[in-house]
Design a protein around this motif. Structure first.
Motif, mmCIF file in Angstrom:
data_model
loop_
_atom_site.group_PDB
_atom_site.id
_atom_site.type_symbol
_atom_site.label_atom_id
_atom_site.label_comp_id
_atom_site.label_asym_id
_atom_site.label_seq_id
_atom_site.Cartn_x
_atom_site.Cartn_y
_atom_site.Cartn_z
ATOM 1 N N ASP B 256 -4.789 -3.077 0.503
ATOM 2 C CA ASP B 256 -3.943 -2.918 1.275
ATOM 3 C C ASP B 256 -3.071 -2.774 0.947
ATOM 4 O O ASP B 256 -1.594 -2.675 1.263
ATOM 5 C CB ASP B 256 -4.282 -4.180 0.781
ATOM 6 C CG ASP B 256 -5.126 -4.945 2.189
ATOM 7 O OD1 ASP B 256 -5.623 -5.332 2.967
ATOM 8 O OD2 ASP B 256 -6.488 -6.693 1.161
ATOM 9 N N ILE B 257 -2.797 -2.633 -0.643
ATOM 10 C CA ILE B 257 -1.715 -2.049 -1.707
ATOM 11 C C ILE B 257 -1.224 -0.571 -1.060
ATOM 12 O O ILE B 257 0.184 -0.594 -1.390
ATOM 13 C CB ILE B 257 -1.985 -1.915 -3.142
ATOM 14 C CG1 ILE B 257 -2.227 -3.310 -3.058
ATOM 15 C CG2 ILE B 257 -1.388 -1.115 -3.170
ATOM 16 C CD1 ILE B 257 -3.414 -3.836 -4.750
ATOM 17 N N PHE B 258 -2.073 0.462 -0.342
ATOM 18 C CA PHE B 258 -2.454 1.604 -0.013
ATOM 19 C C PHE B 258 -1.098 1.036 1.335
ATOM 20 O O PHE B 258 -0.151 2.522 1.284
ATOM 21 C CB PHE B 258 -3.643 1.935 -0.793
ATOM 22 C CG PHE B 258 -3.161 3.777 0.117
ATOM 23 C CD1 PHE B 258 -2.117 4.312 -0.564
ATOM 24 C CD2 PHE B 258 -3.588 4.223 1.469
ATOM 25 C CE1 PHE B 258 -2.380 6.077 -0.531
ATOM 26 C CE2 PHE B 258 -3.521 5.572 1.864
ATOM 27 C CZ PHE B 258 -3.127 6.613 0.858
ATOM 28 N N ALA B 259 -2.089 0.387 2.137
ATOM 29 C CA ALA B 259 -1.480 0.455 3.511
ATOM 30 C C ALA B 259 0.184 -0.016 3.310
ATOM 31 O O ALA B 259 0.812 0.225 3.930
ATOM 32 C CB ALA B 259 -2.513 -1.018 4.145
ATOM 33 N N LYS B 260 0.012 -1.155 2.868
ATOM 34 C CA LYS B 260 1.595 -1.508 2.613
ATOM 35 C C LYS B 260 2.754 -0.309 1.658
ATOM 36 O O LYS B 260 3.941 -0.331 2.373
ATOM 37 C CB LYS B 260 1.838 -3.064 0.809
ATOM 38 C CG LYS B 260 0.998 -4.039 1.539
ATOM 39 C CD LYS B 260 1.037 -4.887 0.497
ATOM 40 C CE LYS B 260 0.214 -6.375 1.106
ATOM 41 N NZ LYS B 260 0.651 -7.659 -0.279
ATOM 42 N N ASN B 261 1.797 0.501 0.885
ATOM 43 C CA ASN B 261 2.054 1.166 0.849
ATOM 44 C C ASN B 261 2.764 2.808 1.373
ATOM 45 O O ASN B 261 4.137 2.721 1.546
ATOM 46 C CB ASN B 261 1.574 2.394 -0.594
ATOM 47 C CG ASN B 261 1.694 1.253 -2.322
ATOM 48 O OD1 ASN B 261 2.593 0.412 -2.064
ATOM 49 N ND2 ASN B 261 0.481 1.545 -2.838
ATOM 50 N N GLU B 262 2.186 2.891 2.008
ATOM 51 C CA GLU B 262 2.406 3.547 3.153
ATOM 52 C C GLU B 262 3.404 2.612 4.321
ATOM 53 O O GLU B 262 4.464 4.117 4.050
ATOM 54 C CB GLU B 262 0.889 3.666 4.300
ATOM 55 C CG GLU B 262 0.594 4.953 3.812
ATOM 56 C CD GLU B 262 -0.995 5.053 4.089
ATOM 57 O OE1 GLU B 262 -1.165 4.233 5.025
ATOM 58 O OE2 GLU B 262 -1.859 5.921 4.277
ATOM 59 N N LYS B 263 3.687 1.769 4.331
ATOM 60 C CA LYS B 263 4.338 1.251 5.395
ATOM 61 C C LYS B 263 5.944 1.413 4.800
ATOM 62 O O LYS B 263 7.526 1.375 4.830
ATOM 63 C CB LYS B 263 4.453 -0.417 5.396
ATOM 64 C CG LYS B 263 3.356 -0.860 6.407
ATOM 65 C CD LYS B 263 3.242 -1.865 6.642
ATOM 66 C CE LYS B 263 2.234 -2.162 7.320
ATOM 67 N NZ LYS B 263 1.682 -3.538 7.653
ATOM 68 N N MET B 264 6.233 1.064 3.426
ATOM 69 C CA MET B 264 7.321 1.122 2.465
ATOM 70 C C MET B 264 7.645 2.733 2.409
ATOM 71 O O MET B 264 8.804 2.795 2.599
ATOM 72 C CB MET B 264 6.573 0.961 0.664
ATOM 73 C CG MET B 264 6.802 -0.408 0.590
ATOM 74 S SD MET B 264 8.851 -1.661 0.839
ATOM 75 C CE MET B 264 9.001 -0.885 -0.334
ATOM 76 N N LYS B 265 5.889 3.366 2.007
ATOM 77 C CA LYS B 265 6.553 4.497 2.456
ATOM 78 C C LYS B 265 7.495 5.736 3.710
ATOM 79 O O LYS B 265 9.020 6.535 3.665
ATOM 80 C CB LYS B 265 5.346 5.560 2.434
ATOM 81 C CG LYS B 265 5.306 6.877 1.435
ATOM 82 C CD LYS B 265 3.786 7.105 1.375
ATOM 83 C CE LYS B 265 4.195 7.846 -0.034
ATOM 84 N NZ LYS B 265 2.323 8.530 0.047
ATOM 85 N N GLU B 266 7.193 4.743 4.969
ATOM 86 C CA GLU B 266 7.617 4.849 5.915
ATOM 87 C C GLU B 266 9.139 4.941 6.577
ATOM 88 O O GLU B 266 10.188 4.977 6.676
ATOM 89 C CB GLU B 266 6.980 4.026 7.043
ATOM 90 C CG GLU B 266 5.649 5.002 7.836
ATOM 91 C CD GLU B 266 5.103 4.369 8.609
ATOM 92 O OE1 GLU B 266 4.996 3.605 8.914
ATOM 93 O OE2 GLU B 266 3.165 5.293 8.588
ATOM 94 N N TYR B 267 8.724 2.945 5.269
ATOM 95 C CA TYR B 267 10.275 2.499 5.777
ATOM 96 C C TYR B 267 11.053 3.445 4.711
ATOM 97 O O TYR B 267 11.961 3.302 5.041
ATOM 98 C CB TYR B 267 10.268 1.263 5.069
ATOM 99 C CG TYR B 267 11.687 0.760 4.573
ATOM 100 C CD1 TYR B 267 12.396 0.096 6.028
ATOM 101 C CD2 TYR B 267 12.105 0.495 3.217
ATOM 102 C CE1 TYR B 267 12.970 -0.508 5.992
ATOM 103 C CE2 TYR B 267 12.735 -0.181 3.423
ATOM 104 C CZ TYR B 267 14.185 -0.380 4.552
ATOM 105 O OH TYR B 267 15.139 -1.458 3.701
ATOM 106 N N LEU B 268 10.965 3.883 3.727
ATOM 107 C CA LEU B 268 11.583 4.799 2.734
ATOM 108 C C LEU B 268 12.015 6.216 3.323
ATOM 109 O O LEU B 268 12.867 6.789 2.900
ATOM 110 C CB LEU B 268 11.402 4.747 1.321
ATOM 111 C CG LEU B 268 10.599 3.805 0.390
ATOM 112 C CD1 LEU B 268 9.694 4.680 -0.579
ATOM 113 C CD2 LEU B 268 12.192 4.192 -0.001
#
Lengths: 104, 375
Positions: B256-268
């Motif tokens: 979940d954290i990784f998914a969130k991080n990925e989302k964050m990555k994408e956002y970033l």
């Protein structure tokens, strides 16, 4: 065999012989005249006293032979008593018998 | 003790004296005719001799040992002789009396014999007659009893004969029955054998069953052991399952954290791209500005001063860009640490947003200044 044992055997034989003599004398009394019965009885009594003195002697020498020191002192006193009493009684009874025979 | 010894010696003397007196009196009696009363006075003579050792003992010269021997041997000798003599004499007297009695019996006219017959023999004869009568009556009674018993026995014999006949009949019957029984017993024996055979088989089977039972018990024991082992394994598996569940939960959380991080990555990344585009725009604008600066340099020295100011501002901008780049790198590092530094990133974003606003403002100021310069 020691001195005590030989004496013990001698006195034992003497005692038994005297006892048999008493028995024979009592049986013989039936064939005697009734007049001499008192004297005869005194004679038998004398032999009985002698037999008793022999019994005391046999017991004394028997305890000496088998070394029963506890009873030995008592037997010595008893032996002295027999010498003082029984043997004179034997002599007296015989003397009385003689006197009785004289009266017949 | 000396008193006693003296007393003893005195007693010895007394006895010796007494024996001497007895001996004397005996001899006197013998002279008077005492023998008439006795049949054989040998016994009394020997009895008197019994006192002889005591007379000897009264002699004071003997030692106590010799006195003892004299006493013992003398008395034993005289007593043995006395016993033998008295015994023989008793026997003689006894036999003599028997002979006398027989003589009396042989002479019936003798007055003593008559008296003897009256007083002793007659009552004995009467007693014997009584006994005879009693015995005869007893014999008669016994005879009568015997007769009765014989009669009873005859009756019994007759009844026994009848019984014998019956018994013979019974015997024949019993013989037949016995034969039947023998046959039956044979049959029973065969059946017994079969039965025994079956028994043996049953016993064999029983033994087999017992063996199987034993095996089963062993297997049961093994099963129990296995069950125990399985239970242990199950417990271990349960613990492992729990551990795995925990791990999966952790993994899910991490995913979940990784998914969130990925989302964050994408956002970033989107933000980066936007920033890059903005940078490009800024650079393009900067290039345009440089071109215009060159134009201005050529035209006016005053503008040069302004240009210096602009250079300074540019340096500032460069510094800002560099800080921006640094922050970007920090963000990239923070991207790896995702969960913990979200807030930092947001903060940085906010800071970036602020700084962008400032840049925008500065740009706006620069544009105004450029416009003023252009004016």
């Amino acid at each position: 065999m020691t001195f005590e044992t030989t004496l013990f055997i001698l006195f034992l034989i003497g005692f038994f012989l005297l006892v048999y003599t008493i028995i024979v004398l009592v049986k013989r009394k039936e064939y005697e005249n009734k007049r001499i019965f008192p004297g005869y009885n005194a004679l038998v009594f004398g032999v009985i006293f002698l037999a008793l003195s022999f019994l005391v002697k046999t017991l004394k020498f028997g305890f000496l032979a088998f070394k029963e020191s506890l009873i030995l002192d008592y037997m010595n006193y008893f032996d002295v008593a027999t010498q003082i009493v029984l043997l004179p009684l034997f002599a007296v009874s015989l003397f009385v018998a003689m006197l009785l025979f004289k009266e017949i | 003790m000396p008193l006693l010894d003296t007393f003893l010696i005195v007693q010895k003397y007394v006895t010796a004296l007494l024996f001497l007196l007895i001996a004397l009196s005996w001899f006197q009696l013998k002279k008077e005719g005492i023998e008439g009363f006795f049949r054989k006075p040998l016994v009394i003579r020997f009895l008197l001799f019994l006192g002889f050792p005591f007379i000897v003992l009264a002699v004071p010269q003997f030692s106590p040992l010799t006195a003892l021997f004299v006493e013992s041997i003398g008395v034993i000798l005289f007593s043995t002789v006395l016993f033998i003599v008295s015994f023989i004499e008793f026997k003689n007297v006894d036999t003599k009396r028997l002979h006398d009695l027989q003589d009396i019996m042989d002479k019936p006219k003798h007055p003593i014999a008559l008296e003897f017959a009256r007083k002793i023999v007659e009552p004995e004869i009467a007693f014997l007659h009584k006994e005879e009568r009693r015995l005869r009556s007893f014999e008669k009674s016994v005879h009568s009893r015997l007769k009765k018993k014989e009669q009873a026995l005859d009756i019994k014999v007759k009844t026994d004969a009848v019984r014998e006949k019956k018994l013979k009949e019974q015997e024949t019957k019993t013989a037949q029955e016995l034969e039947d029984l023998r046959k039956k017993t044979k049959l029973l024996n065969t059946q017994e054998k079969e039965f025994n055979h079956q028994k043996e088989e049953i016993e064999d089977k029983k033994e087999e069953i017992e063996v199987i039972h034993l095996r089963l018990e062993k297997l049961k024991e093994k099963d129990k052991q296995r069950k125990k082992e399985l239970k242990k394994e199950r417990k271990e598996l349960d613990t492992e399952k729990k551990h795995i569940d925990e791990l999966t939960k952790n993994i899910k959380k991490q995913e979940d954290i990784f998914a969130k991080n990925e989302k964050m990555k994408e956002y970033l990344e989107k933000r980066k791209e936007e920033l890059k585009q903005k940078e490009k725009e800024i650079r393009e604008r900067f290039v345009g500005l440089e071109d215009r600066e060159e134009d201005i340099d050529d035209e006016k020295n005053e503008i040069a001063a302004q240009r210096r100011k602009l250079d300074a501002e540019k340096a500032k901008v460069d510094n800002l860009v560099e800080s921006y780049n640094k922050k970007r790198s920090e963000l990239l590092i923070l991207e790896n640490q995702l969960d913990d530094r979200k807030e930092d990133i947001e903060r940085l974003e906010k800071i970036l947003a602020k700084k962008e606003k400032e840049l925008d403002l500065e740009k706006g100021e620069l544009i105004r200044k450029q416009r003023e310069m252009m004016k």
